[in-house]
Scaffold this motif. Structure first.
Motif, PDB file in Angstrom:
ATOM      1  N   GLU A  17      -0.146   3.008  -3.248  1.00 37.01           N
ATOM      2  CA  GLU A  17      -1.284   4.084  -3.197  1.00 37.01           C
ATOM      3  C   GLU A  17      -0.556   5.260  -2.460  1.00 37.01           C
ATOM      4  N   GLY A  18       0.913   5.286  -2.098  1.00 32.20           N
ATOM      5  CA  GLY A  18       1.561   6.331  -1.482  1.00 32.20           C
ATOM      6  C   GLY A  18       1.178   6.759  -0.173  1.00 32.20           C
ATOM      7  N   LEU A  19       0.617   5.681   0.686  1.00 33.30           N
ATOM      8  CA  LEU A  19       0.209   5.892   2.127  1.00 33.30           C
ATOM      9  C   LEU A  19       1.248   6.078   2.940  1.00 33.30           C
ATOM     10  N   THR A  20       1.202   6.622   4.272  1.00 33.60           N
ATOM     11  CA  THR A  20       2.293   6.520   5.200  1.00 33.60           C
ATOM     12  C   THR A  20       2.317   4.981   5.821  1.00 33.60           C
ATOM     13  N   MET A  67      12.896   4.914  -5.717  1.00 32.09           N
ATOM     14  CA  MET A  67      14.239   4.365  -6.254  1.00 32.09           C
ATOM     15  C   MET A  67      14.005   2.825  -6.853  1.00 32.09           C
ATOM     16  N   ALA A  68      13.436   2.059  -5.923  1.00 35.15           N
ATOM     17  CA  ALA A  68      13.395   0.583  -6.356  1.00 35.15           C
ATOM     18  C   ALA A  68      12.554   0.448  -7.753  1.00 35.15           C
ATOM     19  N   ARG A  77       0.718  -1.135  -0.013  1.00 35.85           N
ATOM     20  CA  ARG A  77      -0.046  -0.055  -0.077  1.00 35.85           C
ATOM     21  C   ARG A  77       1.086   1.148  -0.006  1.00 35.85           C
ATOM     22  N   MET A  78       1.839   1.288   0.586  1.00 36.70           N
ATOM     23  CA  MET A  78       2.815   2.632   0.679  1.00 36.70           C
ATOM     24  C   MET A  78       3.434   2.702  -0.782  1.00 36.70           C
ATOM     25  N   THR A 112      11.878   4.094   3.356  1.00 34.32           N
ATOM     26  CA  THR A 112      11.209   5.224   3.216  1.00 34.32           C
ATOM     27  C   THR A 112      10.422   5.317   1.567  1.00 34.32           C
ATOM     28  N   PRO A 113       9.472   6.386   1.458  1.00 37.32           N
ATOM     29  CA  PRO A 113       9.098   6.412   0.201  1.00 37.32           C
ATOM     30  C   PRO A 113       9.956   6.506  -0.862  1.00 37.32           C
TER      31      PRO A 113
END
Ligand code: HSE
Length: 440
Positions: A174-177, A240-241, A170-171, A234-235
């Motif tokens: 969806e860019g969630l924390t 980067m991945a 989800r991170m 981290t985001p």
């Protein structure tokens, strides 16, 4: 039909309630498959008046789990209390000492005390079944212990924690924390009572140590597992991945190497084209490489009430059928002491993200320290955030900038020495991020 298997359930949380409901829902098919009914006759939980959405009419209630474990009114105890010690351990020991069969989903208990509990079960002609302890609904315990019994396993690896895979998925998508995703995993009943077991990698380590025992015919040795969790991801690492063609997964890997059996749990970059990279959400996946069969992968729900209940039910049906096997695949006297391979000798590629001080000579200094350890770099990316570029177009402030290095295969020892030297040089403002890369 013969007499029912009388089951006592210890713990009526998400999994306990799901087991109870499933046994009611499939009473007749389970009886047909088992050759006898499988009936819950007793339960024990902390709070008697809590509404669990299940009808316990006619089921004996025990306030004391130990009394249930030793009671003559049950033939088999399902331990769903959790925890490596305390009541879960005492209750399992009490049941086994009375010759009762035990089914447990408790990986922490098995990781710490599995070898001695198995010996206790043997002594009292009882069995200790634990399909639900590893990878939720995936039947990996039986696969290793029974289906692959004629093989020599060389490697077992996979995504073994639903909570972590759910959070990372989800991170990324969806860019969630991290915190928001963890809260959802808790709400959905995936996470451990103490979620640091999930995100810290310890739950995966417990499961991996059980799989390693089954795979390599050795005693469970959870202390030998190298463990890193996902809390530091981290985001930017996920971005980067993605740019580099990878996805980040928390993998558990147990592998026969030249220096012994390596057991490790850590966030891992896997190529996006690999099947395991497609495994998202609470789903788990376990890959086994063995000499006769070759390679196989099992994928399925890794956490949650019904997924775990499905595995508990299969263990209960085995017991009802009279299938009593050595829990770890062989007599405990035949289990070897696991030969540990030190993590320092681990070989592979690495992703390293540094907060490098943006000043002349920093990049050269970093490259020199890598070269001194004979580490060959596949790529270097300096990612100055747009806000920093706008505030300081000429880069005069020397404020730290993210630098990402991708290495070719090297050793853990070489990487650690290079990073220590860079830190001592003062080129790095924060502790480095290090993620191992699997390239196959
Ligand atoms: N907390 C565990 C997980 C539950 O998320 O995988 C299943 O063992």
């Amino acid at each position: 039909m013969t007499a029912p298997l009388r089951v006592g359930i210890l713990g009526l949380g998400t999994v306990g309630a799901a087991v109870y409901q499933a046994l009611l829902r499939h009473t007749s098919s389970i009886a047909n498959r088992s050759g006898r009914p499988v009936t819950v006759t007793a339960v024990s939980a902390r709070d008697k008046i809590r509404d669990r959405g299940i009808d316990l009419t006619g089921v004996a209630w025990f306030d004391d789990p130990l009394a249930l474990a030793a009671s003559d009114t049950v033939d088999c105890v399902v331990e769903l209390i959790g925890g490596a010690d305390g009541m879960a351990k005492s209750a399992v020991e009490a049941a086994l000492a009375k010759g009762k069969h035990v089914v447990t989903a408790n990986k922490a208990l098995l990781a710490k005390h599995g070898s001695s509990l198995v010996a206790l079960a043997e002594k009292h002609n009882a069995t200790l079944n634990f399909e639900a302890a590893v990878a939720g609904g995936i039947p990996i315990v039986k696969t290793l212990r029974e289906s692959l019994a004629g093989n020599q396993v060389t490697r077992v690896s996979g995504i073994l924690n639903g909570t972590c895979n759910y959070i990372l998925s989800r991170m990324e998508l969806e860019g969630l924390t991290f915190d928001a995703c963890l809260a959802d995993a808790q709400r959905l009943g995936y996470a451990e009572a103490d979620p640091t077991f999930d995100v810290g990698g310890f739950d995966t380590a417990h499961k991996l140590s059980i799989l390693a025992s089954l795979a390599f015919g050795a005693e469970i040795d959870a202390d030998a597992v190298y463990v890193e969790g996902i809390a530091s991801i981290t985001p930017l690492d996920l971005i980067m991945a993605d740019e580099l063609g990878y996805r980040i997964k928390l993998l558990g890997v147990a592998e026969r190497t030249q220096t012994g059996i390596e057991q490790r749990v850590h966030p891992t970059m896997v190529p996006k084209s690999w099947a395991i990279a497609q495994v998202m959400g609470v789903t788990n996946a376990v890959n086994v490489a063995a000499d006769i069969v070759g390679e196989l992968t099992l994928v399925g729900p890794g956490a949650g009430g019904n997924a775990t209940a499905s595995s508990v039910l299969s263990d209960l049906v085995d017991i009802a059928r009279g299938i009593i096997l050595p829990p770890l695949g062989m007599a405990s006297s035949a289990l070897a002491v696991l030969e540990r391979a030190p993590m320092q000798r681990h070989e592979g590629g690495y992703y390293i993200r540094l907060a490098a001080r943006d000043r002349p000579g920093a990049a050269a200094g970093i490259a020199t320290r890598m070269a001194e350890q004979a580490i060959s770099l596949e790529s270097i990316v300096q990612k100055r955030p747009p806000a920093s570029r706008a505030a300081d177009p000429a880069g005069k402030s020397g404020a730290p900038v993210p630098v990402v290095l991708i290495t070719y295969a090297t050793t853990e020892e070489a990487i650690r020495k290079a990073l220590d030297a860079m830190i001592a040089d003062g080129h790095i403002a924060e502790p480095p991020q290090l993620i191992r890369i699997e390239r196959g």
